[in-house]
Design a protein around this motif. Structure first.
Motif, PDB file in Angstrom:
ATOM      1  N   GLN A 226      24.215  12.054  17.650  1.00 51.55           N
ATOM      2  CA  GLN A 226      25.509  11.393  17.895  1.00 51.55           C
ATOM      3  C   GLN A 226      25.372  10.046  18.615  1.00 51.55           C
ATOM      4  OE1 GLN A 226      28.668  13.959  19.505  1.00 51.55           O
ATOM      5  NE2 GLN A 226      27.379  15.688  18.943  1.00 51.55           N
ATOM      6  N   TRP A 227      24.480   9.994  19.618  1.00 47.14           N
ATOM      7  CA  TRP A 227      24.343   8.765  20.415  1.00 47.14           C
ATOM      8  C   TRP A 227      22.877   8.399  20.585  1.00 47.14           C
ATOM      9  CZ3 TRP A 227      28.433   5.858  22.363  1.00 47.14           C
ATOM     10  CH2 TRP A 227      29.702   6.441  22.258  1.00 47.14           C
ATOM     11  N   LEU A 228      22.569   7.131  20.347  1.00 45.07           N
ATOM     12  CA  LEU A 228      21.227   6.603  20.598  1.00 45.07           C
ATOM     13  C   LEU A 228      21.382   5.268  21.334  1.00 45.07           C
ATOM     14  CD1 LEU A 228      18.092   6.731  20.040  1.00 45.07           C
ATOM     15  CD2 LEU A 228      18.551   5.334  18.020  1.00 45.07           C
ATOM     16  N   THR A 229      20.822   5.200  22.545  1.00 51.11           N
ATOM     17  CA  THR A 229      20.883   3.932  23.291  1.00 51.11           C
ATOM     18  C   THR A 229      19.489   3.326  23.374  1.00 51.11           C
ATOM     19  OG1 THR A 229      22.785   4.631  24.601  1.00 51.11           O
ATOM     20  CG2 THR A 229      21.455   2.878  25.528  1.00 51.11           C
ATOM     21  N   LEU A 230      19.385   2.042  23.063  1.00 53.57           N
ATOM     22  CA  LEU A 230      18.091   1.363  23.072  1.00 53.57           C
ATOM     23  C   LEU A 230      18.100   0.220  24.084  1.00 53.57           C
ATOM     24  CD1 LEU A 230      17.571   1.146  19.193  1.00 53.57           C
ATOM     25  CD2 LEU A 230      16.606   2.833  20.771  1.00 53.57           C
ATOM     26  N   TYR A 231      17.105   0.234  24.969  1.00 53.45           N
ATOM     27  CA  TYR A 231      16.996  -0.830  25.981  1.00 53.45           C
ATOM     28  C   TYR A 231      16.269  -1.996  25.314  1.00 53.45           C
ATOM     29  CZ  TYR A 231      16.698  -2.156  31.009  1.00 53.45           C
ATOM     30  OH  TYR A 231      16.858  -2.741  32.253  1.00 53.45           O
ATOM     31  N   ALA A 232      17.010  -3.029  24.967  1.00 50.92           N
ATOM     32  CA  ALA A 232      16.439  -4.123  24.177  1.00 50.92           C
ATOM     33  C   ALA A 232      16.009  -5.306  25.042  1.00 50.92           C
ATOM     34  CB  ALA A 232      17.449  -4.594  23.142  1.00 50.92           C
ATOM     35  N   PHE A 233      16.776  -5.567  26.121  1.00 55.32           N
ATOM     36  CA  PHE A 233      16.466  -6.733  26.958  1.00 55.32           C
ATOM     37  C   PHE A 233      17.144  -6.519  28.303  1.00 55.32           C
ATOM     38  CE2 PHE A 233      16.830 -11.094  28.470  1.00 55.32           C
ATOM     39  CZ  PHE A 233      15.662 -11.687  28.026  1.00 55.32           C
ATOM     40  N   SER A 234      16.339  -6.535  29.359  1.00 58.18           N
ATOM     41  CA  SER A 234      16.914  -6.235  30.678  1.00 58.18           C
ATOM     42  C   SER A 234      17.403  -7.508  31.366  1.00 58.18           C
ATOM     43  CB  SER A 234      15.865  -5.547  31.556  1.00 58.18           C
ATOM     44  OG  SER A 234      14.937  -6.499  32.045  1.00 58.18           O
ATOM     45  N   SER A 235      18.218  -7.307  32.401  1.00 55.19           N
ATOM     46  CA  SER A 235      18.715  -8.464  33.156  1.00 55.19           C
ATOM     47  C   SER A 235      17.559  -9.180  33.851  1.00 55.19           C
ATOM     48  CB  SER A 235      19.782  -8.020  34.162  1.00 55.19           C
ATOM     49  OG  SER A 235      19.348  -6.884  34.879  1.00 55.19           O
ATOM     50  N   GLU A 236      16.413  -8.526  33.980  1.00 56.27           N
ATOM     51  CA  GLU A 236      15.237  -9.142  34.615  1.00 56.27           C
ATOM     52  C   GLU A 236      14.299  -9.782  33.580  1.00 56.27           C
ATOM     53  OE1 GLU A 236      16.257  -5.917  35.651  1.00 56.27           O
ATOM     54  OE2 GLU A 236      17.320  -6.946  37.253  1.00 56.27           O
ATOM     55  N   ASN A 237      14.490  -9.485  32.308  1.00 58.09           N
ATOM     56  CA  ASN A 237      13.574 -10.034  31.295  1.00 58.09           C
ATOM     57  C   ASN A 237      13.697 -11.555  31.140  1.00 58.09           C
ATOM     58  OD1 ASN A 237      13.645  -7.050  29.186  1.00 58.09           O
ATOM     59  ND2 ASN A 237      12.101  -7.689  30.644  1.00 58.09           N
ATOM     60  N   TRP A 238      14.759 -12.147  31.746  1.00 54.59           N
ATOM     61  CA  TRP A 238      14.880 -13.618  31.737  1.00 54.59           C
ATOM     62  C   TRP A 238      13.746 -14.261  32.538  1.00 54.59           C
ATOM     63  CZ3 TRP A 238      18.273 -15.304  28.302  1.00 54.59           C
ATOM     64  CH2 TRP A 238      19.383 -14.503  28.002  1.00 54.59           C
ATOM     65  N   LEU A 239      13.080 -13.449  33.379  1.00 51.75           N
ATOM     66  CA  LEU A 239      11.982 -13.974  34.210  1.00 51.75           C
ATOM     67  C   LEU A 239      10.733 -14.255  33.381  1.00 51.75           C
ATOM     68  CD1 LEU A 239      12.370 -11.506  37.230  1.00 51.75           C
ATOM     69  CD2 LEU A 239      13.012 -13.924  37.191  1.00 51.75           C
ATOM     70  N   ARG A 240      10.722 -13.863  32.125  1.00 53.62           N
ATOM     71  CA  ARG A 240       9.545 -14.093  31.266  1.00 53.62           C
ATOM     72  C   ARG A 240       9.502 -15.546  30.795  1.00 53.62           C
ATOM     73  NH1 ARG A 240       8.397  -8.589  27.896  1.00 53.62           N
ATOM     74  NH2 ARG A 240       8.750  -7.178  29.637  1.00 53.62           N
ATOM     75  N   PRO A 241       8.352 -15.989  30.276  1.00 58.58           N
ATOM     76  CA  PRO A 241       8.276 -17.375  29.787  1.00 58.58           C
ATOM     77  C   PRO A 241       9.372 -17.665  28.753  1.00 58.58           C
ATOM     78  CG  PRO A 241       6.118 -16.322  29.724  1.00 58.58           C
ATOM     79  CD  PRO A 241       7.096 -15.245  30.095  1.00 58.58           C
ATOM     80  N   VAL A 242       9.872 -18.904  28.788  1.00 59.34           N
ATOM     81  CA  VAL A 242      10.993 -19.298  27.925  1.00 59.34           C
ATOM     82  C   VAL A 242      10.727 -18.972  26.453  1.00 59.34           C
ATOM     83  CG1 VAL A 242      12.396 -21.263  27.162  1.00 59.34           C
ATOM     84  CG2 VAL A 242      11.575 -21.156  29.507  1.00 59.34           C
ATOM     85  N   ASP A 243       9.510 -19.243  25.986  1.00 60.05           N
ATOM     86  CA  ASP A 243       9.188 -19.010  24.574  1.00 60.05           C
ATOM     87  C   ASP A 243       9.371 -17.544  24.200  1.00 60.05           C
ATOM     88  OD1 ASP A 243       8.536 -21.565  24.381  1.00 60.05           O
ATOM     89  OD2 ASP A 243       6.362 -21.281  24.067  1.00 60.05           O
ATOM     90  N   GLU A 244       8.922 -16.671  25.106  1.00 62.49           N
ATOM     91  CA  GLU A 244       9.030 -15.236  24.816  1.00 62.49           C
ATOM     92  C   GLU A 244      10.503 -14.810  24.805  1.00 62.49           C
ATOM     93  OE1 GLU A 244       6.330 -12.574  26.730  1.00 62.49           O
ATOM     94  OE2 GLU A 244       7.555 -10.817  26.284  1.00 62.49           O
ATOM     95  N   VAL A 245      11.266 -15.321  25.781  1.00 62.39           N
ATOM     96  CA  VAL A 245      12.695 -14.980  25.841  1.00 62.39           C
ATOM     97  C   VAL A 245      13.375 -15.442  24.553  1.00 62.39           C
ATOM     98  CG1 VAL A 245      14.881 -15.514  26.997  1.00 62.39           C
ATOM     99  CG2 VAL A 245      12.851 -14.968  28.362  1.00 62.39           C
ATOM    100  N   GLU A 246      13.067 -16.683  24.147  1.00 62.27           N
ATOM    101  CA  GLU A 246      13.706 -17.211  22.930  1.00 62.27           C
ATOM    102  C   GLU A 246      13.330 -16.378  21.707  1.00 62.27           C
ATOM    103  OE1 GLU A 246      12.960 -21.380  22.674  1.00 62.27           O
ATOM    104  OE2 GLU A 246      14.488 -21.812  24.210  1.00 62.27           O
ATOM    105  N   TYR A 247      12.093 -15.935  21.659  1.00 63.96           N
ATOM    106  CA  TYR A 247      11.671 -15.124  20.521  1.00 63.96           C
ATOM    107  C   TYR A 247      12.413 -13.782  20.500  1.00 63.96           C
ATOM    108  CZ  TYR A 247       8.917 -13.078  16.865  1.00 63.96           C
ATOM    109  OH  TYR A 247       8.555 -12.488  15.673  1.00 63.96           O
ATOM    110  N   LEU A 248      12.541 -13.191  21.692  1.00 66.73           N
ATOM    111  CA  LEU A 248      13.252 -11.898  21.760  1.00 66.73           C
ATOM    112  C   LEU A 248      14.712 -12.065  21.339  1.00 66.73           C
ATOM    113  CD1 LEU A 248      11.656 -10.507  25.046  1.00 66.73           C
ATOM    114  CD2 LEU A 248      11.526  -9.448  22.785  1.00 66.73           C
TER     115      LEU A 248
END
Ligand code: IPE
Ligand code: IPE
Ligand code: MG
Length: 253
Positions: A60-82
């Motif tokens: 019935q329900w599936l929740t997927l953690y795709a991008f956390s509020s802390e994942n912005w701390l990663r390099p810009v290129d990686e964030v843009e790719y995600l």
């Protein structure tokens, strides 16, 4: 068919809500001497496979953690790719998901997100609003603390405006101000890659979730691993702070 046989196996005991912390894309790429982006792309394939499988199983329900509020701390290129991967997932898969009766929900803070992402979220949620199959919740720019802070702010606003009284504050009221209002709490949270932490995922909602930490990296996670996590969940004894029924009956104080 794989989906069919799995459905038979889990007909009675399938948890209502499974949430997944999809972790290990970077390490998957590193052991192959590949750029992290390749790991994220492989992770997206796994995501598509698991969503299809969950939908076939009748979850019935599936929740997927795709991008956390802390994942912005990663390099810009990686964030843009995600971000670009998420956008192409919605653009390419939305029609199929809709055909398969999947209802899409997005949780997380939307305030500072780019307009194109927000409008894709809106399009996905609106198109699939009346679907009655798998509820697919994508946690994007999501952090459990951020969600609770936003809820507390709204509650304070509503007290000031007189819409609610401070006496009204209880568990269900707080839950109703979270992004997950009207969604059941996850019965089972799976995290891949061997890390044993929640990383700010569903902090309120995970109060009584069963946790399953699996060693494999997300791109290697298969439908068999998913079924095994469910089978493991079925062995767990959930007490919610009380005692087993049998113990309750035989209790001598
Ligand atoms: C999960 O894989 C994907 C996201 C967090 C968006 P990671 O990118 O965290 O992979 P590792 O943990 O570095 O291996
Ligand atoms: C959690 O994974 C976030 C997602 C899976 C989207 P992280 O890789 O960001 O978590 P930490 O940094 O290892 O705790
Ligand atoms: Mg990680």
């Amino acid at each position: 068919m794989k989906g069919e046989s799995s459905r038979e196996r889990f007909d009675v005991l399938l948890p209502c809500h499974i949430a997944i912390i999809m972790d290990g894309n970077g390490r998957w790429a590193r052991v192959r001497n590949l750029p992290r982006a390749v790991g994220h792309r492989a992770g997206m394939k796994t995501l598509q496979e698991i969503v299809r499988h969950a939908s076939n199983l009748g979850l019935q329900w599936l929740t997927l953690y795709a991008f956390s509020s802390e994942n912005w701390l990663r390099p810009v290129d990686e964030v843009e790719y995600l971000l670009s991967l998420l956008k192409s997932f919605i653009r390419c898969d939305l029609v199929d998901l809709h055909k398969n009766n999947v209802k899409i929900h997005i949780i997380g803070e939307r305030d500072d997100l780019a307009e194109d992402i927000v409008s894709l979220f809106y399009e996905a949620e609106t198109l699939t609003l009346s679907n009655t199959g798998l509820n697919l919740v994508v946690a994007f720019n999501y952090g459990g603390r951020n969600e609770i802070v936003r809820a507390v702010r709204k509650i304070a606003e509503h007290i000031t405006s007189g819409r609610i009284k401070d006496d009204d504050i209880d568990d269900p009221l707080v839950a109703s101000y979270l992004d997950t209002a009207l969604m059941p709490d996850p019965d089972l949270i799976i995290r891949t890659s061997g890390e044993m932490r929640l990383s700010n995922f569903l902090l309120w909602q995970a109060a009584y979730s069963e946790l399953s930490f699996v060693p494999c990296l997300w791109p290697d996670f298969s439908t068999v691993d998913f079924d095994m996590a469910i089978a493991g969940f079925c062995q767990r004894e959930r007490r919610f702070g009380a005692l087993e029924e049998e113990q309750m009956r035989g209790m001598i104080l």
